[in-house]
Design an enzyme around this catalytic site. Sequence first.
Site, short mmCIF file in Angstrom:
data_model
loop_
_atom_site.label_atom_id
_atom_site.label_comp_id
_atom_site.label_asym_id
_atom_site.label_seq_id
_atom_site.Cartn_x
_atom_site.Cartn_y
_atom_site.Cartn_z
N GLY A 1 7.69 0.61 2.41
CA GLY A 1 8.91 1.27 2.88
C GLY A 1 8.98 2.74 2.47
N GLY B 1 10.44 -9.51 -4.15
CA GLY B 1 11.43 -10.54 -3.85
C GLY B 1 12.84 -9.99 -3.82
CB SER C 1 16.16 -5.89 -5.06
OG SER C 1 15.25 -6.05 -4.00
CG HIS D 1 12.41 -6.61 1.01
ND1 HIS D 1 13.58 -6.75 0.31
CD2 HIS D 1 11.54 -6.01 0.14
CE1 HIS D 1 13.43 -6.27 -0.91
NE2 HIS D 1 12.22 -5.81 -1.05
P1 AMP Z 1 10.43 -3.98 -3.68
O1 AMP Z 1 10.66 -5.44 -3.46
O2 AMP Z 1 11.65 -3.23 -4.08
O3 AMP Z 1 9.23 -3.70 -4.53
O4 AMP Z 1 10.07 -3.40 -2.25
C1 AMP Z 1 9.04 -3.96 -1.48
C2 AMP Z 1 8.81 -3.07 -0.29
O5 AMP Z 1 10.01 -2.97 0.46
C3 AMP Z 1 8.43 -1.64 -0.68
O6 AMP Z 1 7.43 -1.18 0.21
C4 AMP Z 1 9.73 -0.89 -0.51
O7 AMP Z 1 9.54 0.48 -0.21
C5 AMP Z 1 10.33 -1.62 0.68
N1 AMP Z 1 11.77 -1.42 0.72
C6 AMP Z 1 12.68 -1.68 -0.25
N2 AMP Z 1 13.91 -1.30 0.13
C7 AMP Z 1 13.78 -0.78 1.38
C8 AMP Z 1 14.69 -0.19 2.31
N3 AMP Z 1 15.99 -0.07 2.05
N4 AMP Z 1 14.20 0.24 3.50
C9 AMP Z 1 12.86 0.14 3.78
N5 AMP Z 1 11.96 -0.41 2.94
C10 AMP Z 1 12.41 -0.86 1.76
#
Ligand code: AMP
Length: 283
Positions: free
Chosen positions: A144, A29, A183, A35
């Site tokens: 990501g 989130g 985030s 995202h």
């Molecule tokens: P998180 O909510 O931080 O657990 O991230 C969820 C997904 O979004 C994961 O696969 C992360 O690698 C991806 N993600 C987070 N930040 C970025 C970004 N700046 N660029 C690309 N993917 C991202």
Amino acid sequence: MQVIEKVQALRQYLSECRQDSIALVPTMGCLHAGHVSLIRKAKRLADVVVVSLYVNPMQFGEGEDFEQYPRTFEEDVTICEAEGVDVLFHPANLYADDGVNIGLHVHEMDAVLCGASRVGHFDGVVTVVNMLFNIVQPNLAIFGEKDWQQLTILRRMVADLHMPITVVGSALIREDDGLAMSSRNRYLTDLEREKALFLSQILQKMQALAAQGESKQYILAMGLAYLQAADIELDYLEIRHEHSLRLSKDMPALGDRIFVAATIGKTRLIDNMPLLKILENVA
Ligand code: AMP
């Protein structure tokens, strides 16, 4: 868009979609453009897109920011709706009431980089992603490149455990000035935000040195000196092979990637870039 909290209800909904391809985008989130890029990729690649939103307690260590982790549910719903997500899966808890009895364990690949300083973190990641895979049974799942080590470990997980799921990587999305979107960036004060910018800048400088034909040892020494001068509390700055995550010496080669992690104020930030920029799309 359906917002679903219960596993049974999600299974029921997805049982009607099994003729179609299903993509899963796992998140914690507090959604941002990074995202959104994953969601858009999912929409391009599959008929049905499920975004999960779950702040997974098992991947936070003691003293880390589980309680403070930003939760912006209403905004996340608006973003997912605007992006045409089919289901937002938002469970209250995925673990048994008496805690974690059964989980997955990562060997070797979690002994380096973030795994070395966040002990147990990747066990938490693979365990929860495994649960999500069992619940959603997607054809593909998008992660990501921002979390490169996580993506690499998850690719190994589906391969080693023979899961019929394709793990798709998606490019790291940055702010206009180069800061990797996260985030956690919202924790940063204005001053810390300025300091955080050093991380992407140093990676670019290291790319420039590689392009000039410098050795990896020299490039790392220059990178470390630059971060020291900027008074940054460094966790690691390393050049490793992007698939094996092993260290390699000598001259820059295709597949080398620079990884950095640092704490700015109270915020832990990570970033990564290929060492040889011009060759990025050759493989
Ligand atoms: P998180 O909510 O931080 O657990 O991230 C969820 C997904 O979004 C994961 O696969 C992360 O690698 C991806 N993600 C987070 N930040 C970025 C970004 N700046 N660029 C690309 N993917 C991202």
